[in-house]
Design a protein around this motif. Structure first.
Motif, PDB file in Angstrom:
ATOM      1  N   ASP A   1      78.018 -22.920  38.484  1.00  0.00           N
ATOM      2  CA  ASP A   1      79.447 -22.896  38.780  1.00  0.00           C
ATOM      3  C   ASP A   1      79.891 -21.560  39.366  1.00  0.00           C
ATOM      4  O   ASP A   1      81.049 -21.209  39.318  1.00  0.00           O
ATOM      5  N   ARG A   2      78.960 -20.834  39.892  1.00  0.00           N
ATOM      6  CA  ARG A   2      79.308 -19.515  40.403  1.00  0.00           C
ATOM      7  C   ARG A   2      78.932 -19.360  41.863  1.00  0.00           C
ATOM      8  O   ARG A   2      77.996 -19.979  42.339  1.00  0.00           O
ATOM      9  N   GLU A   3      79.652 -18.447  42.508  1.00  0.00           N
ATOM     10  CA  GLU A   3      79.392 -18.173  43.909  1.00  0.00           C
ATOM     11  C   GLU A   3      78.315 -17.091  44.008  1.00  0.00           C
ATOM     12  O   GLU A   3      78.270 -16.186  43.182  1.00  0.00           O
ATOM     13  N   VAL A   4      77.432 -17.197  45.025  1.00  0.00           N
ATOM     14  CA  VAL A   4      76.471 -16.119  45.279  1.00  0.00           C
ATOM     15  C   VAL A   4      76.800 -15.525  46.649  1.00  0.00           C
ATOM     16  O   VAL A   4      76.844 -16.233  47.647  1.00  0.00           O
ATOM     17  N   GLY A   5      77.076 -14.223  46.679  1.00  0.00           N
ATOM     18  CA  GLY A   5      77.388 -13.532  47.937  1.00  0.00           C
ATOM     19  C   GLY A   5      76.143 -12.859  48.494  1.00  0.00           C
ATOM     20  O   GLY A   5      75.462 -12.127  47.782  1.00  0.00           O
ATOM     21  N   PHE A   6      75.811 -13.138  49.757  1.00  0.00           N
ATOM     22  CA  PHE A   6      74.631 -12.545  50.392  1.00  0.00           C
ATOM     23  C   PHE A   6      75.056 -11.377  51.264  1.00  0.00           C
ATOM     24  O   PHE A   6      76.074 -11.444  51.946  1.00  0.00           O
ATOM     25  N   VAL A   7      74.246 -10.315  51.264  1.00  0.00           N
ATOM     26  CA  VAL A   7      74.512  -9.164  52.125  1.00  0.00           C
ATOM     27  C   VAL A   7      73.300  -8.964  53.034  1.00  0.00           C
ATOM     28  O   VAL A   7      72.184  -8.751  52.545  1.00  0.00           O
ATOM     29  N   ASN A   8      73.511  -9.067  54.335  1.00  0.00           N
ATOM     30  CA  ASN A   8      72.416  -8.889  55.292  1.00  0.00           C
ATOM     31  C   ASN A   8      72.709  -7.698  56.202  1.00  0.00           C
ATOM     32  O   ASN A   8      73.873  -7.378  56.466  1.00  0.00           O
ATOM     33  N   ALA A   9      71.647  -7.087  56.686  1.00  0.00           N
ATOM     34  CA  ALA A   9      71.812  -5.932  57.578  1.00  0.00           C
ATOM     35  C   ALA A   9      72.355  -6.394  58.927  1.00  0.00           C
ATOM     36  O   ALA A   9      71.940  -7.427  59.453  1.00  0.00           O
ATOM     37  N   GLY A  10      73.272  -5.604  59.486  1.00  0.00           N
ATOM     38  CA  GLY A  10      73.774  -5.879  60.823  1.00  0.00           C
ATOM     39  C   GLY A  10      73.046  -5.036  61.869  1.00  0.00           C
ATOM     40  O   GLY A  10      72.950  -5.394  63.029  1.00  0.00           O
ATOM     41  N   ARG A  11      72.523  -3.888  61.410  1.00  0.00           N
ATOM     42  CA  ARG A  11      71.877  -2.936  62.317  1.00  0.00           C
ATOM     43  C   ARG A  11      70.474  -2.601  61.803  1.00  0.00           C
ATOM     44  O   ARG A  11      70.235  -2.647  60.599  1.00  0.00           O
ATOM     45  N   PRO A  12      69.554  -2.223  62.668  1.00  0.00           N
ATOM     46  CA  PRO A  12      68.241  -1.784  62.191  1.00  0.00           C
ATOM     47  C   PRO A  12      68.318  -0.337  61.679  1.00  0.00           C
ATOM     48  O   PRO A  12      69.200   0.418  62.095  1.00  0.00           O
ATOM     49  N   GLY A  13      67.411   0.032  60.802  1.00  0.00           N
ATOM     50  CA  GLY A  13      67.377   1.411  60.312  1.00  0.00           C
ATOM     51  C   GLY A  13      66.755   1.503  58.944  1.00  0.00           C
ATOM     52  O   GLY A  13      65.935   0.670  58.560  1.00  0.00           O
ATOM     53  N   ILE A  14      67.172   2.539  58.223  1.00  0.00           N
ATOM     54  CA  ILE A  14      66.625   2.819  56.893  1.00  0.00           C
ATOM     55  C   ILE A  14      67.734   2.615  55.867  1.00  0.00           C
ATOM     56  O   ILE A  14      68.743   3.325  55.882  1.00  0.00           O
ATOM     57  N   PHE A  15      67.536   1.634  54.992  1.00  0.00           N
ATOM     58  CA  PHE A  15      68.574   1.301  54.006  1.00  0.00           C
ATOM     59  C   PHE A  15      68.432   2.168  52.763  1.00  0.00           C
ATOM     60  O   PHE A  15      67.351   2.282  52.181  1.00  0.00           O
ATOM     61  N   LEU A  16      69.556   2.765  52.387  1.00  0.00           N
ATOM     62  CA  LEU A  16      69.588   3.601  51.185  1.00  0.00           C
ATOM     63  C   LEU A  16      70.734   3.109  50.305  1.00  0.00           C
ATOM     64  O   LEU A  16      71.903   3.260  50.659  1.00  0.00           O
ATOM     65  N   PRO A  17      70.417   2.467  49.160  1.00  0.00           N
ATOM     66  CA  PRO A  17      71.509   1.987  48.306  1.00  0.00           C
ATOM     67  C   PRO A  17      72.224   3.146  47.619  1.00  0.00           C
ATOM     68  O   PRO A  17      71.626   4.205  47.419  1.00  0.00           O
ATOM     69  N   CYS A  18      73.486   2.957  47.276  1.00  0.00           N
ATOM     70  CA  CYS A  18      74.203   4.010  46.547  1.00  0.00           C
ATOM     71  C   CYS A  18      74.725   3.507  45.209  1.00  0.00           C
ATOM     72  O   CYS A  18      75.504   4.185  44.546  1.00  0.00           O
ATOM     73  N   VAL A  19      74.307   2.312  44.808  1.00  0.00           N
ATOM     74  CA  VAL A  19      74.634   1.814  43.467  1.00  0.00           C
ATOM     75  C   VAL A  19      73.323   1.335  42.832  1.00  0.00           C
ATOM     76  O   VAL A  19      72.412   0.931  43.541  1.00  0.00           O
ATOM     77  N   PRO A  20      73.241   1.370  41.500  1.00  0.00           N
ATOM     78  CA  PRO A  20      72.007   0.888  40.868  1.00  0.00           C
ATOM     79  C   PRO A  20      71.926  -0.632  40.865  1.00  0.00           C
ATOM     80  O   PRO A  20      72.947  -1.320  40.894  1.00  0.00           O
ATOM     81  N   HIS A  21      70.680  -1.129  40.839  1.00  0.00           N
ATOM     82  CA  HIS A  21      70.434  -2.563  40.675  1.00  0.00           C
ATOM     83  C   HIS A  21      71.005  -3.003  39.330  1.00  0.00           C
ATOM     84  O   HIS A  21      71.063  -2.232  38.392  1.00  0.00           O
ATOM     85  N   TRP A  22      71.400  -4.283  39.239  1.00  0.00           N
ATOM     86  CA  TRP A  22      71.857  -4.870  37.983  1.00  0.00           C
ATOM     87  C   TRP A  22      73.139  -4.180  37.495  1.00  0.00           C
ATOM     88  O   TRP A  22      73.277  -3.764  36.373  1.00  0.00           O
ATOM     89  N   ASN A  23      74.065  -4.076  38.464  1.00  0.00           N
ATOM     90  CA  ASN A  23      75.299  -3.354  38.212  1.00  0.00           C
ATOM     91  C   ASN A  23      76.457  -4.240  38.646  1.00  0.00           C
ATOM     92  O   ASN A  23      76.308  -5.031  39.565  1.00  0.00           O
ATOM     93  N   ASP A  24      77.616  -4.098  38.015  1.00  0.00           N
ATOM     94  CA  ASP A  24      78.790  -4.836  38.493  1.00  0.00           C
ATOM     95  C   ASP A  24      79.372  -4.118  39.698  1.00  0.00           C
ATOM     96  O   ASP A  24      79.479  -2.893  39.710  1.00  0.00           O
ATOM     97  N   VAL A  25      79.732  -4.890  40.722  1.00  0.00           N
ATOM     98  CA  VAL A  25      80.359  -4.292  41.908  1.00  0.00           C
ATOM     99  C   VAL A  25      81.663  -5.019  42.213  1.00  0.00           C
ATOM    100  O   VAL A  25      81.874  -6.155  41.796  1.00  0.00           O
ATOM    101  N   LYS A  26      82.528  -4.328  42.937  1.00  0.00           N
ATOM    102  CA  LYS A  26      83.819  -4.905  43.342  1.00  0.00           C
ATOM    103  C   LYS A  26      83.747  -5.264  44.821  1.00  0.00           C
ATOM    104  O   LYS A  26      83.073  -4.563  45.604  1.00  0.00           O
ATOM    105  N   LYS A  27      84.457  -6.293  45.206  1.00  0.00           N
ATOM    106  CA  LYS A  27      84.514  -6.666  46.617  1.00  0.00           C
ATOM    107  C   LYS A  27      84.974  -5.456  47.440  1.00  0.00           C
ATOM    108  O   LYS A  27      85.955  -4.807  47.081  1.00  0.00           O
TER     109      LYS A  27
END
Ligand SMILES: [Zn+2]
Length: 312
Positions: free
Chosen positions: A235-261
């Motif tokens: 009963d839940r929505e899953v939001g996908f995030v895909n890269a728009g540009r090529p390069g080197i991805f560096l996350p700035c939040v930890p995995h398994w964390n709550d995020v806001k839109k």
């Protein structure tokens, strides 16, 4: 007792052997239930290796609590595990796309056939995967919409954080789990961690869940934990995030964390010119349950998945 499930000759005298460790109670009644733990279908997914080790160790340590039969298969694709290859080396194929296999076809299909024959009749099978080298996942069970009613009661006892019920269209009929579910062996696919690594905490969490489920099935009589209540995606929505540009991805939040839109979850960098190619934002409020681990990305590469809140 270690048994050979299948042995196939290789071109220059070596052999491809799939082995299982069969652990039986000290006293047999003939009515024992049988649970199979399998992993190593994808040779670059190693989280299951530590789970197998721990299960073997803990069962042997307290064999007096074992009341059913446990079979542990650490490497369904041993050549892949040996050579850090996802597929079957030399055959250029994904082992999880050739089930149920068959006789008189190719060697990998024969191996797949013998694996299915070996597990047939079991009361439960748990197939442990570890995502891939690109994405890190929280401990989860993935079931298809068609098998959800049957498998959810088992999956909820496995001490995972999340159960992802997939739409029928995404179910692949050539997987081991599909083959086994079709012939009446309830089979749970676990995905957790990341390829080529072992996440000890996740492995211990799953081992605890396997013991809890074994107790439900009268395979284990020792003390077990109370499994955690997983989130079910139905009963839940899953939001996908895909890269728009090529390069080197560096996350700035930890995995398994709550995020806001709209919250920034990472940046795609251009090492050649020292520029930021793209800032990446969360598409919905929710739990960041998948996060890209491997930095190199192309347009379209999956960066993250966010699990939204309850829709009701
Ligand atoms: Zn896998």
């Amino acid at each position: 007792m270690v048994e050979t499930v299948v042995s196939v000759g290789l071109p220059v005298g070596e052999k491809l052997n799939v082995k299982k460790n069969v652990i039986k109670p000290m006293v047999l009644t003939g009515k024992e239930k049988r649970v199979c733990i399998v992993t190593g279908t994808h040779g670059d997914e190693l989280e299951g290796q530590y789970v197998c080790y721990e299960l073997n160790r803990l069962i042997e340590e307290h064999l007096e609590y074992l009341t059913g039969i446990v079979e542990i298969y650490p490497a369904l694709n041993p050549l892949g595990v040996d050579s850090i290859t996802r597929g079957v080396p030399g055959f250029d194929l994904d082992m999880n796309r050739i089930f149920p296999g068959g006789e008189g076809i190719s060697a990998p299909e024969y191996v797949a056939h013998k694996i299915v024959e070996s597990i047939k009749g079991a009361d439960l099978c748990i197939d442990i995967h570890a995502s891939n080298i690109f994405l890190r996942e929280i401990p989860q069970v993935r079931v298809s919409e068609g098998t959800a009613d049957r498998l959810l009661p088992y999956a909820k006892r496995l001490n995972v954080d999340y159960i992802w019920v997939h739409a029928a269209a995404t179910v692949l009929e050539s997987t081991l789990a599909h083959s086994l579910n079709t012939i009446g062996v309830p089979t749970l696919v676990v995905e957790m961690g990341v390829g080529m690594r072992i996440t000890e905490g996740f492995c211990h969490q799953l081992v605890d869940g396997i013991f809890a489920l074994m107790k439900d099935l009268d395979v284990w009589a020792g003390e077990v934990i109370t499994p955690k209540q997983p989130i079910v995606s139905r009963d839940r929505e899953v939001g996908f995030v895909n890269a728009g540009r090529p390069g080197i991805f560096l996350p700035c939040v930890p995995h398994w964390n709550d995020v806001k839109k709209g919250e920034m979850i990472g940046r795609i960098l251009n090492p050649l010119e020292g520029k930021v190619e793209e800032e990446v934002y969360a598409p919905i409020d929710g739990l960041l349950f998948t996060l890209r681990e491997y930095p190199v990305v192309s347009p379209g590469s999956l960066l993250a998945r966010v699990l939204g809140g309850d829709r009701s």
